[in-house]
Write an enzyme that holds these catalytic residues in place. Structure first.
Site, PDB file in Angstrom:
ATOM      1  CG  LEU A  32      -2.269   0.773   1.536  1.00  0.00           C
ATOM      2  CD1 LEU A  32      -1.616   3.127   1.646  1.00  0.00           C
ATOM      3  CD2 LEU A  32      -2.278   1.922   0.321  1.00  0.00           C
ATOM      4  CG  ASN A  33       3.677   1.883   2.889  1.00  0.00           C
ATOM      5  OD1 ASN A  33       2.303   2.389   3.177  1.00  0.00           O
ATOM      6  ND2 ASN A  33       5.185   1.362   3.826  1.00  0.00           N
ATOM      7  NE  ARG A 105       0.297  -9.468   9.158  1.00  0.00           N
ATOM      8  CZ  ARG A 105       1.738  -8.858   8.356  1.00  0.00           C
ATOM      9  NH1 ARG A 105       2.660  -9.303   8.734  1.00  0.00           N
ATOM     10  NH2 ARG A 105       1.681  -8.011   7.445  1.00  0.00           N
ATOM     11  CG  ASN A 169       9.093  -6.483   1.515  1.00  0.00           C
ATOM     12  OD1 ASN A 169      10.453  -5.823   2.723  1.00  0.00           O
ATOM     13  ND2 ASN A 169       8.400  -5.300   1.687  1.00  0.00           N
ATOM     14  CB  ALA A 259       7.657   3.552   3.552  1.00  0.00           C
ATOM     15  N   GLY A 261      12.403   0.982   1.664  1.00  0.00           N
ATOM     16  CA  GLY A 261      12.420  -0.017   0.886  1.00  0.00           C
ATOM     17  C   GLY A 261      10.944   0.392  -0.123  1.00  0.00           C
ATOM     18  CG  ASP A 262       7.485  -0.515   1.305  1.00  0.00           C
ATOM     19  OD1 ASP A 262       7.976  -1.468   1.341  1.00  0.00           O
ATOM     20  OD2 ASP A 262       6.965  -0.339   2.823  1.00  0.00           O
TER      21      ASP A 262
END
Length: 310
Positions: A32-33, A105, A169, A259, A261-262
């Site tokens: 999402l990032n 989660r 990731n 975030a 790396g994102d």
């Protein structure tokens, strides 16, 4: 420039970021990032971003969808579960900007949505995208049956001409064993056209002693474009068998590395999708990541976003 659609598959959760003694609610997740930063960078450039995931009917899920739409992310492929809700995670950040995570989660809608959809219908919709982007976490969160469905969907889309971008990731605690993760990664890498490989993750997953090992394995899988991310060090980019080294920007005011790396992946892909060469794309990845780590949380204010230039 022709219209391009990028569909990003993954998980977004409610994010609680510590501020003093309190935790402020937001949202985040690796893909999402990337989707959000992509949408910001390519706005008004004939490129559209879909986010593909499962959410619930809870208040946080509704707020997330509205927030994504406000960021020009298309949410038509967000599946709404009547029985499961959005996942949640908490970030604690130390004085050096490094963070630790705590997750809720295991029963989230993002883990199970693929069990509730029509595969032919999903393939029909996703195969209209020029690119699909996902990460190792996109794979790791899924129970086995859902993971097999995802591989089937990706295989059919790839066979129809949709290209796949994959960010490794790797999170060991999301897999039952390293061997299980290695098997899944090999399967996705065989379908991958653009690979983002954080070297630390390649070491943890495959035991690589050098970046050249990571590059050689990816090339053996048939991947033509490979980006080796190395944090604050220069990244390596391999394209058309040419190896390039692109230095990172020196950042002294590191607040939060969430975030990083994102956002690098978003900066790189956005540049490539507007037909920049790999050197400019890697420089844009470094620029965006270097900006992101100077602010708390995964998503930085819109007014400090770097601009994408040809």
């Amino acid at each position: 420039m022709a219209d391009i659609t990028i569909s990003v598959i993954g998980e977004c959760m409610v994010e609680l970021q510590k501020s003093g003694e309190l935790y402020n609610p937001n949202f985040g997740g690796d893909t999402l990032n990337t989707a959000l930063y992509l949408a910001r960078l390519v706005n008004r450039k004939n490129i559209s971003i879909n986010y593909v995931t499962g959410l619930g009917e809870d208040i946080f899920s509704h707020k997330m969808v509205k927030a994504w739409q406000a960021e020009n992310i298309n949410t038509d492929l967000v599946h709404t579960s009547a029985t499961k809700n959005a996942g949640l995670y908490v970030i604690d950040t130390d004085s050096d900007g490094e963070r630790s995570f705590h997750y809720w989660r295991s029963d989230s809608a993002a883990r199970y949505w693929l069990l509730d959809v029509s595969v032919p219908d999903l393939v029909s919709k996703l195969s209209q995208s020029q690119w699909i982007y996902l990460s190792g976490i996109s794979l790791a969160i899924l129970p086995k049956q859902a993971l097999e469905i995802l591989f089937d969907v990706l295989h059919q889309c790839h066979r129809q001409g949709t290209k796949i971008a994959f960010d490794n990731n790797y999170r060991a605690n999301l897999w039952s064993s390293r061997e299980e993760a290695q098997s899944a990664y090999r399967r996705i890498l065989k379908m991958t056209d653009l690979a983002f490989l954080t070297f630390d993750d390649e070491q943890a997953l495959f035991g690589d002693a050098s970046e050249s090992q990571s590059i050689e394995r990816a090339q053996a899988m048939g991947i033509d474009e490979i980006v080796i991310k190395r944090g604050s060090n220069a990244c390596f980019v391999v394209k058309d068998d040419q190896l390039h080294e692109v230095p990172a920007r020196h950042i002294s005011n590191i607040i939060d590395t969430t975030a990083a790396g994102d956002s690098f992946s978003a900066g790189y892909m956005a540049s490539r999708f507007i037909e920049c060469d790999v050197l400019k794309a890697a420089a844009m990845g470094h620029l965006l990541a270097g900006t992101v780590i100077q602010y708390p949380g995964a998503i930085i204010p819109l007014d400090v976003m770097p601009q994408l230039n040809n």
